[in-house]
Scaffold this motif. Structure first.
Motif, PDB file in Angstrom:
ATOM      1  N   SER A 164       0.834  -1.206   0.000  1.00 26.59           N
ATOM      2  CA  SER A 164       0.000   0.000   0.000  1.00 26.59           C
ATOM      3  C   SER A 164       0.868   1.256   0.000  1.00 26.59           C
ATOM      4  O   SER A 164       0.580   2.225  -0.714  1.00 26.59           O
ATOM      5  N   ALA A 165       1.942   1.241   0.811  1.00 26.38           N
ATOM      6  CA  ALA A 165       2.853   2.398   0.876  1.00 26.38           C
ATOM      7  C   ALA A 165       3.471   2.674  -0.490  1.00 26.38           C
ATOM      8  O   ALA A 165       3.587   3.827  -0.915  1.00 26.38           O
ATOM      9  N   GLU A 166       3.820   1.611  -1.195  1.00 25.76           N
ATOM     10  CA  GLU A 166       4.439   1.744  -2.523  1.00 25.76           C
ATOM     11  C   GLU A 166       3.498   2.454  -3.498  1.00 25.76           C
ATOM     12  O   GLU A 166       3.923   3.293  -4.298  1.00 25.76           O
ATOM     13  N   VAL A 167       2.217   2.134  -3.410  1.00 25.43           N
ATOM     14  CA  VAL A 167       1.215   2.754  -4.288  1.00 25.43           C
ATOM     15  C   VAL A 167       0.979   4.215  -3.885  1.00 25.43           C
ATOM     16  O   VAL A 167       0.859   5.104  -4.729  1.00 25.43           O
ATOM     17  N   LEU A 168       0.930   4.458  -2.568  1.00 30.13           N
ATOM     18  CA  LEU A 168       0.532   5.781  -2.060  1.00 30.13           C
ATOM     19  C   LEU A 168       1.668   6.806  -2.063  1.00 30.13           C
ATOM     20  O   LEU A 168       1.437   7.988  -2.282  1.00 30.13           O
ATOM     21  N   ASN A 169       2.877   6.356  -1.772  1.00 33.57           N
ATOM     22  CA  ASN A 169       4.031   7.268  -1.753  1.00 33.57           C
ATOM     23  C   ASN A 169       5.336   6.476  -1.828  1.00 33.57           C
ATOM     24  O   ASN A 169       5.872   6.054  -0.808  1.00 33.57           O
ATOM     25  N   PRO A 170       5.891   6.312  -3.053  1.00 36.65           N
ATOM     26  CA  PRO A 170       7.107   5.510  -3.227  1.00 36.65           C
ATOM     27  C   PRO A 170       8.327   6.055  -2.476  1.00 36.65           C
ATOM     28  O   PRO A 170       9.333   5.367  -2.339  1.00 36.65           O
ATOM     29  N   GLU A 171       8.211   7.285  -1.949  1.00 42.98           N
ATOM     30  CA  GLU A 171       9.314   7.884  -1.184  1.00 42.98           C
ATOM     31  C   GLU A 171       9.590   7.131   0.123  1.00 42.98           C
ATOM     32  O   GLU A 171      10.607   7.356   0.770  1.00 42.98           O
ATOM     33  N   TRP A 172       8.678   6.259   0.538  1.00 41.77           N
ATOM     34  CA  TRP A 172       8.866   5.512   1.792  1.00 41.77           C
ATOM     35  C   TRP A 172      10.198   4.767   1.796  1.00 41.77           C
ATOM     36  O   TRP A 172      10.800   4.560   2.842  1.00 41.77           O
ATOM     37  N   LYS A 173      10.682   4.429   0.609  1.00 42.79           N
ATOM     38  CA  LYS A 173      11.921   3.619   0.493  1.00 42.79           C
ATOM     39  C   LYS A 173      13.165   4.342   1.001  1.00 42.79           C
ATOM     40  O   LYS A 173      14.188   3.727   1.233  1.00 42.79           O
ATOM     41  N   LYS A 174      13.072   5.659   1.155  1.00 44.36           N
ATOM     42  CA  LYS A 174      14.233   6.438   1.616  1.00 44.36           C
ATOM     43  C   LYS A 174      14.431   6.312   3.127  1.00 44.36           C
ATOM     44  O   LYS A 174      15.406   6.796   3.672  1.00 44.36           O
ATOM     45  N   TYR A 175      13.459   5.696   3.793  1.00 51.32           N
ATOM     46  CA  TYR A 175      13.497   5.619   5.262  1.00 51.32           C
ATOM     47  C   TYR A 175      13.851   4.211   5.728  1.00 51.32           C
ATOM     48  O   TYR A 175      13.337   3.240   5.176  1.00 51.32           O
ATOM     49  N   PRO A 176      14.718   4.096   6.754  1.00 53.08           N
ATOM     50  CA  PRO A 176      14.978   2.758   7.304  1.00 53.08           C
ATOM     51  C   PRO A 176      13.698   2.184   7.917  1.00 53.08           C
ATOM     52  O   PRO A 176      12.880   2.928   8.456  1.00 53.08           O
ATOM     53  N   CYS A 177      13.532   0.875   7.806  1.00 54.57           N
ATOM     54  CA  CYS A 177      12.274   0.238   8.235  1.00 54.57           C
ATOM     55  C   CYS A 177      12.479  -0.796   9.332  1.00 54.57           C
ATOM     56  O   CYS A 177      13.446  -1.557   9.311  1.00 54.57           O
TER      57      CYS A 177
END
Length: 221
Positions: free
Chosen positions: A52-65
């Motif tokens: 869902s995050a990938e669809v809504l805002n691909p910028e999530w990948k810049k943050y450690p998880c």
């Protein structure tokens, strides 16, 4: 108990070879985008939250998880994100203790479904960690007609508490069924007196393997 004619039904969203696919849940996004401006770390507790995050805002990948569960961690990595931490234990209470000791100074944003089985926010707040949350999607049950009910002696793979709830909304439990569950936490959602087995690892592959073993054992009787 099982007889030689049992079929394996898989209730998770994606079909897998060797099983009859009977998906129980659909996912719907609840927000147009995700605001990442106030966090420095993301917390995911499900594969679907990552998708869902990938669809809504691909910028999530810049943050450690922080990832709960191996399937969640795999999804983060397969989409190009970075898993900074994955707890040894699958259970939310343990996880929360580990977050308290290791990530007290982080601005953690929990990207979550509308309903969760464990309220991490309240739990962490007791330890002084202010977990931010954004509810990004919800799950709802798929409806079936009675004629689609699994045959007697079926082995039914439940991959989450919600797959059990949705199954029981559609069909009455038959005592000839055997349930295979993905983890012990799912067990308390089963009907009383259900014959069940727990997968050796909390993955769909391990569930299918367990179901095949049960089928093999019953066919050799």
């Amino acid at each position: 108990m099982m007889h030689a004619d049992g079929m394996i039904y898989l209730l998770s969203p994606l079909p897998r070879e060797g099983t009859i696919h009977l998906p129980m849940i659909r996912f719907s996004p609840l927000v147009p985008t995700i605001d990442l401006s106030t966090c420095d770390t993301l917390l995911f507790t499900s594969k679907q939250a990552v998708k869902s995050a990938e669809v809504l805002n691909p910028e999530w990948k810049k943050y450690p998880c922080l990832a709960i569960g191996s399937a969640t961690a795999k999804e983060i990595e397969s989409l190009g994100g970075k898993v900074m931490y994955q707890p040894k234990s699958f259970y939310a209470e343990t996880l929360s203790q580990e977050i308290i000791t290791q990530f007290k100074d982080k601005q953690i944003l929990y990207l979550r479904p509308k309903q969760v089985s464990f309220d991490a926010k309240t739990f962490l707040a007791k330890a002084g960690i202010d977990l931010q949350e954004q509810i990004i999607y919800e799950t709802s049950c798929i409806r079936y007609e009675q004629k689609e009910k699994p045959d007697k002696n079926a082995i039914i793979i439940f991959t989450s508490p919600s797959t059990i709830h949705c199954f029981l909304k559609n069909f009455e439990w038959d005592e000839s069924y055997t349930a295979v569950i993905i983890g012990k936490a799912t067990k308390k959602h089963l009907p009383v007196h259900t014959h069940y087995e727990v997968a050796d690892r909390p993955t769909i592959d391990a569930c299918i393997l367990k179901a095949e073993q049960i089928l093999l054992a019953s066919n050799s009787k």
